[in-house]
Design a protein around this motif. Structure first.
Motif, PDB file in Angstrom:
ATOM      1  N   ASN A  30      -5.671  10.364   5.784  1.00 30.52           N
ATOM      2  CA  ASN A  30      -4.570  10.592   4.848  1.00 30.52           C
ATOM      3  C   ASN A  30      -3.592   9.425   4.848  1.00 30.52           C
ATOM      4  O   ASN A  30      -3.114   9.004   3.793  1.00 30.52           O
ATOM      5  N   LYS A  31      -3.303   8.901   6.015  1.00 24.93           N
ATOM      6  CA  LYS A  31      -2.359   7.783   6.127  1.00 24.93           C
ATOM      7  C   LYS A  31      -2.919   6.534   5.450  1.00 24.93           C
ATOM      8  O   LYS A  31      -2.210   5.856   4.713  1.00 24.93           O
ATOM      9  N   ALA A  32      -4.195   6.246   5.672  1.00 21.68           N
ATOM     10  CA  ALA A  32      -4.811   5.078   5.036  1.00 21.68           C
ATOM     11  C   ALA A  32      -4.858   5.242   3.521  1.00 21.68           C
ATOM     12  O   ALA A  32      -4.573   4.304   2.773  1.00 21.68           O
ATOM     13  N   ARG A  33      -5.185   6.435   3.059  1.00 21.56           N
ATOM     14  CA  ARG A  33      -5.292   6.666   1.620  1.00 21.56           C
ATOM     15  C   ARG A  33      -3.934   6.754   0.948  1.00 21.56           C
ATOM     16  O   ARG A  33      -3.827   6.542  -0.258  1.00 21.56           O
ATOM     17  N   ALA A  34      -2.881   7.058   1.718  1.00 18.03           N
ATOM     18  CA  ALA A  34      -1.538   7.122   1.141  1.00 18.03           C
ATOM     19  C   ALA A  34      -1.037   5.734   0.759  1.00 18.03           C
ATOM     20  O   ALA A  34      -0.245   5.587  -0.169  1.00 18.03           O
ATOM     21  N   GLU A  35      -1.504   4.721   1.476  1.00 16.76           N
ATOM     22  CA  GLU A  35      -1.148   3.344   1.143  1.00 16.76           C
ATOM     23  C   GLU A  35      -1.953   2.925  -0.082  1.00 16.76           C
ATOM     24  O   GLU A  35      -3.160   3.164  -0.144  1.00 16.76           O
ATOM     25  N   GLU A  36      -1.324   2.284  -1.045  1.00 10.88           N
ATOM     26  CA  GLU A  36      -2.023   1.891  -2.268  1.00 10.88           C
ATOM     27  C   GLU A  36      -3.264   1.061  -1.973  1.00 10.88           C
ATOM     28  O   GLU A  36      -4.288   1.212  -2.607  1.00 10.88           O
ATOM     29  N   ASN A  37      -3.173   0.168  -0.998  1.00  9.98           N
ATOM     30  CA  ASN A  37      -4.300  -0.687  -0.651  1.00  9.98           C
ATOM     31  C   ASN A  37      -4.741  -0.465   0.786  1.00  9.98           C
ATOM     32  O   ASN A  37      -5.169  -1.383   1.469  1.00  9.98           O
ATOM     33  N   GLY A  38      -4.643   0.778   1.227  1.00  5.99           N
ATOM     34  CA  GLY A  38      -4.993   1.108   2.603  1.00  5.99           C
ATOM     35  C   GLY A  38      -6.493   1.117   2.843  1.00  5.99           C
ATOM     36  O   GLY A  38      -7.285   1.345   1.939  1.00  5.99           O
ATOM     37  N   TYR A  39      -6.840   0.823   4.060  1.00  2.69           N
ATOM     38  CA  TYR A  39      -8.238   0.873   4.495  1.00  2.69           C
ATOM     39  C   TYR A  39      -8.256   1.044   5.998  1.00  2.69           C
ATOM     40  O   TYR A  39      -7.221   0.973   6.653  1.00  2.69           O
ATOM     41  N   VAL A  40      -9.443   1.280   6.550  1.00  4.67           N
ATOM     42  CA  VAL A  40      -9.598   1.434   7.986  1.00  4.67           C
ATOM     43  C   VAL A  40     -10.460   0.280   8.490  1.00  4.67           C
ATOM     44  O   VAL A  40     -11.472  -0.056   7.890  1.00  4.67           O
TER      45      VAL A  40
END
Length: 179
Positions: A64-74
């Motif tokens: 959820n935290k990664a997807r909340a960022e517009e350009n988030g990834y793991v």
């Protein structure tokens, strides 16, 4: 996941940051954006029993935290930290990309022709295999060649999931006929 013994994921833009450049998963000079070629066996996004165990709700929390960022990834946990082979560079988690796709900024960079994906093999795969298998794995990493376990023919291959057609069944049939 962050460096060291922790099993916390590195999230771009989160409390534990993995910058897109300068030590992150991309190289500004070459346009290279690294992504793991296949999902690693211990991927936290893998539903299999081999996934790294996380506390209750932790997996969903970091996704959820990664997807909340517009350009988030793991960042794949097998591409950084104290236990990875020297010289290993960070790569995007294949499990995350399979589930949620590439971040919009990376899609834009690719669409504009300013970058390209580079699929990298799991640098920890050899360590997760029995000792006798590590030698052929290192040989494959260095040469791209592997010996077919069925017929003994050495073939060039891009991955270890499938071997290219090399007339294996015909060779085996010919051996049985000669025997």
């Amino acid at each position: 996941m962050s460096a060291g013994a922790s099993t916390e994921p590195v999230l771009r833009g989160g409390a534990q940051q993995a910058p897109a450049y300068e030590g992150g998963v991309a190289d500004r000079a070459t346009g290279e954006i690294r992504i793991l070629k296949d999902r690693c066996g211990t991927c936290v996004l893998n539903p299999a029993a081999t996934a790294i165990p996380l506390g209750p709700g932790r997996r969903q929390e970091f996704v959820n935290k990664a997807r909340a960022e517009e350009n988030g990834y793991v960042v794949c946990h097998n591409t950084y930290g104290d236990e990875v082979p020297p010289g290993t560079r960070k790569a995007i988690c294949r499990g995350f990309v399979k589930a949620y796709g590439l971040p919009p900024i990376m899609l834009m960079v690719l669409a504009m022709g300013n970058g390209h994906l580079v699929e990298v093999p799991d640098p920890m795969a050899a360590k997760q295999q029995p000792e006798e298998m590590q030698d052929w794995y290192r040989h494959w990493l260095a040469t791209g060649e592997v010996e077919c376990a069925d017929c003994g023919t050495t073939v060039r291959c891009e991955n270890l999931e499938t071997l290219p057609d090399h007339r294996c069944t015909e060779r085996q049939r010919a051996r049985r006929i000669r025997s």
